[in-house]
Design an enzyme around this catalytic site. Structure first.
Site, PDB file in Angstrom:
ATOM      1  CD  GLU A   1      -2.485  -1.102   2.727  1.00  0.00           C
ATOM      2  OE1 GLU A   1      -3.819  -1.801   2.642  1.00  0.00           O
ATOM      3  OE2 GLU A   1      -2.202  -0.756   3.608  1.00  0.00           O
ATOM      4  N   PRO A   2       1.515   1.467  -0.760  1.00  0.00           N
ATOM      5  CG  PRO A   2       2.610   1.566  -3.113  1.00  0.00           C
ATOM      6  CD  PRO A   2       1.769   0.812  -2.303  1.00  0.00           C
ATOM      7  N   GLY A   3       1.680   5.301  -0.630  1.00  0.00           N
ATOM      8  CA  GLY A   3       0.906   6.126  -0.910  1.00  0.00           C
ATOM      9  C   GLY A   3       2.053   7.365  -1.206  1.00  0.00           C
ATOM     10  NE  ARG A   4       6.089   9.397   3.613  1.00  0.00           N
ATOM     11  CZ  ARG A   4       5.722  10.144   4.453  1.00  0.00           C
ATOM     12  NH1 ARG A   4       5.940  11.320   4.198  1.00  0.00           N
ATOM     13  NH2 ARG A   4       5.021  10.034   5.565  1.00  0.00           N
TER      14      ARG A   4
ATOM     15  NE  ARG B   1       4.766  14.635   6.101  1.00  0.00           N
ATOM     16  CZ  ARG B   1       6.090  14.496   5.935  1.00  0.00           C
ATOM     17  NH1 ARG B   1       6.655  15.340   5.080  1.00  0.00           N
ATOM     18  NH2 ARG B   1       6.864  13.498   6.539  1.00  0.00           N
TER      19      ARG B   1
ATOM     20  CE1 TYR C   1       3.410  13.148  11.956  1.00  0.00           C
ATOM     21  CE2 TYR C   1       3.585  14.037   9.859  1.00  0.00           C
ATOM     22  CZ  TYR C   1       2.983  13.380  10.732  1.00  0.00           C
ATOM     23  OH  TYR C   1       1.814  12.660  10.269  1.00  0.00           O
TER      24      TYR C   1
ATOM     25  CB  CYS D   1      -1.396  34.317  14.197  1.00  0.00           C
ATOM     26  SG  CYS D   1      -1.913  35.583  12.985  1.00  0.00           S
ATOM     27  CD  GLU D   2       1.207  28.296  16.243  1.00  0.00           C
ATOM     28  OE1 GLU D   2       1.896  27.770  17.321  1.00  0.00           O
ATOM     29  OE2 GLU D   2      -0.033  28.530  16.546  1.00  0.00           O
TER      30      GLU D   2
ATOM     31  CE1 TYR E   1      -0.351  10.543   4.281  1.00  0.00           C
ATOM     32  CE2 TYR E   1       1.631  10.196   3.558  1.00  0.00           C
ATOM     33  CZ  TYR E   1       0.570   9.751   3.795  1.00  0.00           C
ATOM     34  OH  TYR E   1       0.458   8.153   3.661  1.00  0.00           O
TER      35      TYR E   1
HETATM   36  C1  LIG Z   1      -0.670   5.621   5.940  1.00  0.00           C
HETATM   37  C2  LIG Z   1      -0.994   4.267   5.475  1.00  0.00           C
HETATM   38  C3  LIG Z   1      -0.340   3.805   4.268  1.00  0.00           C
HETATM   39  C4  LIG Z   1       0.579   4.796   3.312  1.00  0.00           C
HETATM   40  O1  LIG Z   1       1.551   4.992   4.030  1.00  0.00           O
HETATM   41  P1  LIG Z   1       2.709   5.689   3.199  1.00  0.00           P
HETATM   42  O2  LIG Z   1       3.913   6.153   4.064  1.00  0.00           O
HETATM   43  O3  LIG Z   1       2.172   6.890   2.654  1.00  0.00           O
HETATM   44  O4  LIG Z   1       3.302   4.794   2.133  1.00  0.00           O
HETATM   45  C5  LIG Z   1      -0.561   2.476   3.847  1.00  0.00           C
HETATM   46  N1  LIG Z   1      -1.390   1.574   4.685  1.00  0.00           N
HETATM   47  C6  LIG Z   1      -1.754   1.993   5.922  1.00  0.00           C
HETATM   48  C7  LIG Z   1      -2.543   1.140   6.621  1.00  0.00           C
HETATM   49  C8  LIG Z   1      -1.713   3.421   6.146  1.00  0.00           C
HETATM   50  O5  LIG Z   1      -2.043   3.723   7.417  1.00  0.00           O
END
Ligand SMILES: *Cc1c(COP(=O)(O)O)cnc(C)c1O
Length: 467
Positions: free
Chosen positions: A320-323, A364, A368, A395-396, A425
């Site tokens: 499950e890649p997102g980033r 971010r 973080y 304002c921070e 993100y």
């Molecule tokens: C956030 C998340 C992802 C994606 O994470 P990335 O760091 O964006 O690749 C995949 N699976 C689950 C369950 C997540 O919570």
């Protein structure tokens, strides 16, 4: 003068034109700013699609070599719009969602329910009903309570396809992973067997007969006990921005071991194992992203060795890649408003460069301490560089966009400034702090630009205010 363009952390479509101004996907940032305004998120469509393809191909190839299938789910929480859901689906990815809102976007994009997953540690009854109604391919259940809730919403005739999210004790993010038996966080069901000391904490939830089982095993057994549920497999997600691949291998081993234990106990060898997302990218010049080919090969070799040790056939895998898909494909384009030299404790001067956005479009750094890279992109400066901090308009004092970066000493009001690798993100975590309307997301490709999500207006904000 200093510039990292072209190259990481910028998307592959970022280049300097003949007169020194930057182009993205063939679009000059000055023309872009004239047409769409700033701040704006710029999404390089060809780059995003290429990353989606690269992950799918790398994992399909490496897992085909060990005789296992693999599906790639794009983690929509990184950034989801109708167009992006379509693009990744066209590139052969499925889509993971974590809320009813994300599910609505994926469905609006025409992604078939069967290609959608639903995550979340506290799904509402309405979200569960909607997911079942849409025929989602899998619901990832996160607690014993939720297992009963999903079962109650489904039926024996139409059982809900579920995966049980487990926590393996492997935490990763940044450069190394750590492994702990008991995890103090909200996601998933632990594979750690309760000990005498931890037992009293959950005593109310344990009867003497199952006290020796891990929460993860109890979750799997609870799913098998309900005929309204179809147990697809086991899910593990270990963290985000991971640059050390060994965490994935340790977690995969733990999940495959749990799968074998369940089979020994019940005779049910589940078909699927999801290894989650978290593949790290480059945010700064000189940082090296995780290479999909390498990680796919390493993980494939590792799960094959584990399956051989356990004497179990391999399941079908998913990731499950997102980033890693959307992060590097995006940048944020700002206009500089003020430049202020500030003398700091060590006697040196830091140049504060204020832009027309900030923590509302990129939380971010504040959340973080995330590091980013910025450059002046509307022109090529030959001036020497100064130590600068890019800040927003909120304002921070923690409203920092880029903590530390060298910018040309002649940086001035009106300059266009780009921050790299903000595709993930950024917009998805954006807020309206200070009633600042959220920037648009504009795709660039082959020399043209198209807004995917329009800029918010003050009217949008005031429409919510009932007076
Ligand atoms: C956030 C998340 C992802 C994606 O994470 P990335 O760091 O964006 O690749 C995949 N699976 C689950 C369950 C997540 O919570």
């Amino acid at each position: 003068m200093s510039t990292s363009i072209p190259g990481e952390p910028w998307s592959t479509g970022v280049a300097r034109g003949a007169d020194g101004a930057v182009t993205v996907g063939g679009v000059d940032v000055r023309a872009f700013a004239d047409e769409h305004g700033t701040p704006a998120y710029v999404l390089d469509e060809a780059d995003l699609r290429a990353r989606a393809r690269a992950y799918r191909r790398a994992f399909e190839t490496a897992f085909a070599e060990i005789g296992a299938g693999v599906d790639v789910y794009y983690a929509g929480k990184a950034f989801l719009s109708v167009a992006v859901a379509r693009w990744v689906h066209e590139e052969g990815l499925r889509v993971d969602t974590a809320t009813g809102g994300e599910l609505a976007v994926a469905l609006r994009a025409g992604v078939p329910g069967a290609d959608i997953g639903l995550h979340g540690n506290n799904k509402s009854d309405a979200e569960i009903a909607r997911a079942l109604d849409a025929g989602v391919g899998r619901i990832i259940v996160d607690s014993l309570v939720e297992i009963e809730r999903v079962a109650d919403a489904a039926s024996v005739e139409h059982p809900a396809p579920v995966m049980v999210r487990v926590t393996t004790g492997v935490h990763a993010g940044g450069h190394e992973y750590i492994s702990t038996a008991h995890e103090d966080q909200k996601f998933g069901l632990s594979i750690a067997v309760p000990t005498a000391t931890s037992e009293h904490v959950v005593a109310g939830a344990l009867s003497s007969s199952d006290a020796a089982d891990s929460p993860a095993m109890r979750g799997l057994l609870a799913v098998l006990a309900r005929p309204e549920l179809r147990l697809l497999g086991i899910h593990s997600h270990i963290g985000s921005q991971i640059l050390d691949p060994s965490g994935f291998e340790v977690a995969a081993r733990a999940v495959l071991t749990l799968r074998a234990q369940l089979a020994e106990r019940t005779g049910v060898l589940v078909d699927e194992v999801d290894l989650g997302g978290g593949y790290g990218i480059a945010y700064l010049p000189g940082e090296v992203a995780l290479d999909p080919d390498r990680i796919a090969k390493d993980v494939a070799a590792s799960v094959q060795a584990t399956a051989t040790d356990l004497g179990t056939p391999l399941p079908r895998f998913s990731i499950e890649p997102g980033r890693a898909i959307v992060g590097p494909a995006g940048l944020t384009l700002y206009t500089v408003g003020t430049v202020k030299p500030v003398r700091i404790d060590d006697g040196s001067v830091r140049t504060y460069v204020s832009v027309d956005g900030g923590m509302s479009d990129n939380i971010r750094p504040a959340l973080y301490g995330a590091q980013y890279h910025a450059e002046v992109v509307g022109r090529l400066s030959t001036a020497e560089t100064v130590l600068a901090r890019v800040v927003g308009k909120h304002c921070e004092s923690g409203d920092i966009v880029v903590h530390e970066v060298r910018l040309p000493a002649d940086v001035r009001a009106g300059d266009l400034l780009a921050v790299a690798a903000t595709g993930a993100y950024g917009r998805s975590m954006a807020s309206n702090y200070n009633h600042v309307p959220r920037p648009p997301v504009v795709a660039v490709t082959d020399g043209s630009s198209r807004a995917l999500v329009r800029r918010e207006t003050e009217d949008d904000l005031l429409a919510l205010d009932l007076g």
